[in-house]
Design a protein around this motif. Structure first.
Motif, PDB file in Angstrom:
ATOM      1  N   VAL A 113       0.856  -1.193   0.000  1.00  0.00           N
ATOM      2  CA  VAL A 113       0.000   0.000   0.000  1.00  0.00           C
ATOM      3  C   VAL A 113       0.886   1.235   0.000  1.00  0.00           C
ATOM      4  CG1 VAL A 113      -1.609   1.372   1.380  1.00  0.00           C
ATOM      5  CG2 VAL A 113      -1.952  -1.095   1.155  1.00  0.00           C
ATOM      6  N   SER A 115       3.897   1.402  -1.062  1.00  0.00           N
ATOM      7  CA  SER A 115       4.727   1.569  -2.269  1.00  0.00           C
ATOM      8  C   SER A 115       3.881   2.016  -3.440  1.00  0.00           C
ATOM      9  CB  SER A 115       5.434   0.268  -2.666  1.00  0.00           C
ATOM     10  OG  SER A 115       5.426  -0.684  -1.658  1.00  0.00           O
ATOM     11  N   GLY A 116       2.564   2.175  -3.199  1.00  0.00           N
ATOM     12  CA  GLY A 116       1.695   2.660  -4.263  1.00  0.00           C
ATOM     13  C   GLY A 116       1.399   1.602  -5.313  1.00  0.00           C
ATOM     14  N   VAL A 117       1.441   0.332  -4.916  1.00  0.00           N
ATOM     15  CA  VAL A 117       1.117  -0.739  -5.861  1.00  0.00           C
ATOM     16  C   VAL A 117      -0.404  -0.834  -5.968  1.00  0.00           C
ATOM     17  CG1 VAL A 117       1.275  -3.234  -6.227  1.00  0.00           C
ATOM     18  CG2 VAL A 117       3.222  -1.985  -5.288  1.00  0.00           C
ATOM     19  N   SER A 118      -0.888  -1.092  -7.176  1.00  0.00           N
ATOM     20  CA  SER A 118      -2.344  -1.115  -7.384  1.00  0.00           C
ATOM     21  C   SER A 118      -2.978  -2.265  -6.604  1.00  0.00           C
ATOM     22  CB  SER A 118      -2.662  -1.280  -8.865  1.00  0.00           C
ATOM     23  OG  SER A 118      -2.446  -2.629  -9.232  1.00  0.00           O
ATOM     24  N   ARG A 122      -1.326  -5.806  -5.644  1.00  0.00           N
ATOM     25  CA  ARG A 122      -1.079  -6.062  -4.217  1.00  0.00           C
ATOM     26  C   ARG A 122      -1.580  -7.433  -3.830  1.00  0.00           C
ATOM     27  NH1 ARG A 122      -3.232  -0.690  -2.589  1.00  0.00           N
ATOM     28  NH2 ARG A 122      -5.097  -1.706  -1.828  1.00  0.00           N
TER      29      ARG A 122
END
Ligand SMILES: Nc1ncnc2c1ncn2[C@@H]1O[C@H](COP(=O)(O)OP(=O)(O)OP(=O)(O)O)[C@@H](O)[C@H]1O
Ligand SMILES: [Mg+2]
Lengths: 234, 411
Positions: A113, A115-118, A122
């Protein structure tokens, strides 16, 4: 030899307890190279956790040099440190430190979350990592619905999911019975074989036996730093 | 902060709230009450405005009434009382002279009379004596039957047009047209019913009966009462011109000495608008005061609960930071939570308000429509979220600045 991931030189950490200074670490120097498996040992209060916190960028040294992958940690601000923790370091704690209300899956997703992963990625990555630690069938369970060993596996999956450069485990078996502890250590062994770099704090010789390098600390100083001849590298 | 993180944060916030529903609800009570007042105030003002518009339309926005009395207060009562009556002769002279008006007519008025149908009595009715031109003003709109004709007007015919309340009171379930009623001992045949015009300020307008002016004088005589003059300007734009001509003519007709104050009043629907201003200010004042008060109380409650939440979740904060949450992430997480709390309060308040307003309108049969302007909902939502953010700011800052190691060790 190749370049170290971690290079610390003459690190000290002093806690100021209202006038009284506690020297938790005094003059520690260490190089940690890729795919090393290190056990840090020492009596209680010797400064092991303090050192792990510094290595993990949770805390900063009072003095000394800390280079992480060649970058000077002293120069980093709060956000940089958060990013290093997020991308480069996987933590495993003695008390697991899982979010109690979140499922195993959500717990493992959490670092991603930040790291801005979709969302979908995720989920995919968390599922895959949970399967790797043998919890493919427990993903929707909350921590209190899991055994201690299973909780620690969730925590390990959470540490692995970002594919960090190094895994730091502070007494990962401290809250587990010896049989489960051995299982967890076997898992670390496995991870090391797959190319991960691992540092484990322990005060059990049994546990340290698994590592191929043992660093002993006493009174905030490195007492000895030896390769483990009888390490279970097989 | 990345978008995917923000969505996750919002989800986490609502999850955290629902894990402690009772506490969340009690915390939002201040905000619920605050929003409740905002919406109620908006509704009252909106209702007031639409009622006033109705009133103006019923009276006629282009109508002037020359009268001995002022409709709205603010004058010295003694001075007004001391004015001489406007006589019928003065009224006729005035009507003859005025040029700028579209329609102009004298009217007689007898207050507090009795109207009788068979042995049924209705008290407190105003008998209006008007010429047939009254049908041309907004007040003369009939919804049943017709207004009296010029012929009936000239011949003092015994015909009456009755107001809405008179009709429903005397003839609750039958048609009033053609029935004979007694006004001051004389019999009149009902030929029309005026549409309902009254609202809470102008209910009296529906308690009137209209008879030809000549018949009115036949009963009540021309002396001993002040005649009023109704003027239809033609349009609102012409009001000023007509008003100033009316003042000039009236002063001339009544021989008012130069420099003396007018000894008559020019009334218009605007008088009610003036009166309503005070009401508006009162509603606004009370509404805003109560709103501000509840928001302050709400804010303190939310700030307090957010401090508790932050302390309770110290360990969680440590975990999140260890896993890579920045200060900003933590700050936004708790701000979002506080805002979500208030937003939930706002939604609860909207539901309660809608029910309360609808019920009030139904039960008391109010003239106010049960309508809440959408802009008000938007403003209330934005305000509630702002309240949450402001109240959550200090606790959220405390969370974001926590030392990670200490937070992790917290039990
Ligand atoms: N936040 C703190 N404030 C003050 N003193 C501290 C703090 N954290 C640790 N210390 C002190 O620093 C010293 C080293 O502590 P540390 O936790 O690193 O030891 P440790 O080797 O991990 O011990 P253990 O095996 O019991 O976990 C101790 O004397 C401890 O009291
Ligand atoms: Mg320790």
């Amino acid at each position: 030899m190749n370049t170290p991931i971690i290079n610390i030189e003459h690190i000290a950490r002093v806690y100021d307890m209202g006038g009284e200074k506690v020297h938790a670490l005094r003059d520690v120097s260490l190089n940690i190279y890729p795919n090393e498996y290190i056990a840090i040992m020492g009596p209680s209060g010797s400064g092991k956790s303090t050192m792990m916190n510094i290595l993990g960028c949770l805390d900063t040294p009072s003095s000394g040099i800390y280079n992480f992958k060649g970058l000077d940690v002293k120069e980093m601000d709060d956000n940089d440190l958060a990013e290093i923790r997020n991308r480069e370091i996987g933590f495993v704690f003695q008390t697991f430190n899982l979010l109690p209300r979140a499922s195993a899956l959500k717990n493992v997703e959490l670092p991603l979350v930040y790291s801005g992963v979709s969302r979908s990625e995720r989920r995919d990555r968390a599922i895959k990592t949970l399967e790797e630690v043998g919890l493919g069938d427990r993903m929707q369970h909350k921590p209190n619905e899991l055994s201690g060993g299973q909780r620690q596996r969730v925590a390990i999956a959470r540490a692995l999911v970002t594919k960090p450069s190094i895994i730091l485990a502070d007494e990962p078996t401290g809250n587990l019975d010896s049989k489960t502890g051995v299982e967890i250590m076997r898992l670390f062994q496995e991870l090391w074989k797959r190319g991960n770099t691992i540092i484990v704090v322990t005060h059990e010789e049994d546990i340290a036996r698994h590592a191929h390098r043992i660093v002993r600390i006493r009174d905030g100083k490195v007492e000895s730093d030896t390769t483990n001849p009888q390490s279970a590298i097989a | 902060m990345k978008i995917s993180e923000f969505f996750e944060t919002t989800r986490i916030s609502f999850e955290a709230l629902s894990s402690n529903k009772m506490r969340s609800f009690l915390t939002t009570l201040g905000v619920v009450i605050g929003i409740f007042f905002v919406v109620l105030m908006g509704w009252a003002i909106n209702g007031l405005d639409s009622t006033l518009d109705k009133t103006f339309n019923a009276i006629g926005t282009d109508m002037l009434y020359v009268d001995k009395w002022n409709w709205a207060g603010g004058r010295n009562w003694r001075n007004v009382e001391a004015r001489k009556d406007i006589t019928y002769a003065q009224a006729l002279e005035f009507c003859k002279r005025i040029k700028s008006a579209e329609v102009v007519m004298p009217q007689g008025r007898a207050w507090g009379r009795q109207v009788q149908f068979k042995n049924q009595l209705l008290n407190g009715i105003t008998i209006m004596g008007v010429p047939h031109q009254y049908a041309l003003t907004p007040s003369g709109n009939v919804f049943q039957g017709r207004f009296f004709s010029q012929f009936e007007d000239m011949n003092s015919a015994d015909v009456a047009v009755i107001g809405y309340n008179v009709a429903i009171n005397l003839f609750p379930d039958s048609n009033s047209l053609g029935k004979t009623i007694k006004i001051a001992g004389r019999s009149f045949t009902i030929i029309g019913v005026i549409e309902k015009r009254g609202t809470f300020i102008t209910d009296f307008m529906d308690n009137q009966c209209y008879i030809p002016l000549s018949s009115f004088f036949g009963i009540f005589g021309t002396t001993g009462r002040s005649i009023s003059i109704a003027i239809k300007a033609g349009s609102e734009e012409q009001l000023d011109e007509v008003r100033s001509e009316a003042v000039g003519i009236m002063r001339a007709v009544r021989n008012t000495p130069p420099g003396a104050e007018d000894d008559f009043a020019i009334n218009e629907s605007q008088a009610f608008r003036e009166e309503s201003k005070t009401m508006r200010i009162a509603v606004y004042g009370i509404g805003l005061g109560l709103t501000a008060l509840s928001f302050i109380v709400g804010m303190i409650g939310i700030m307090n609960i957010m401090f508790v939440t932050v302390t309770e979740r110290t360990k969680e904060i440590g975990i999140r930071k260890a896993l890579g949450a920045t200060r900003t992430s933590i700050l936004i997480q708790f701000l979002t939570e506080a805002a979500a709390l208030c937003f939930t309060g706002a939604v609860i308040a909207f539901v309660i308000c809608s029910i309360a307003i609808y019920a009030t309108v139904k039960i008391f049969d109010l003239a106010f429509p049960p309508y809440i302007p959408p802009a008000l909902l938007l403003i209330a939502t934005v305000v509630s979220i702002l309240v949450g953010i402001i109240a959550g700011l200090i606790p959220a800052m405390r969370a974001s600045r926590m030392n990670t190691v200490d937070a992790l060790r917290y039990e």
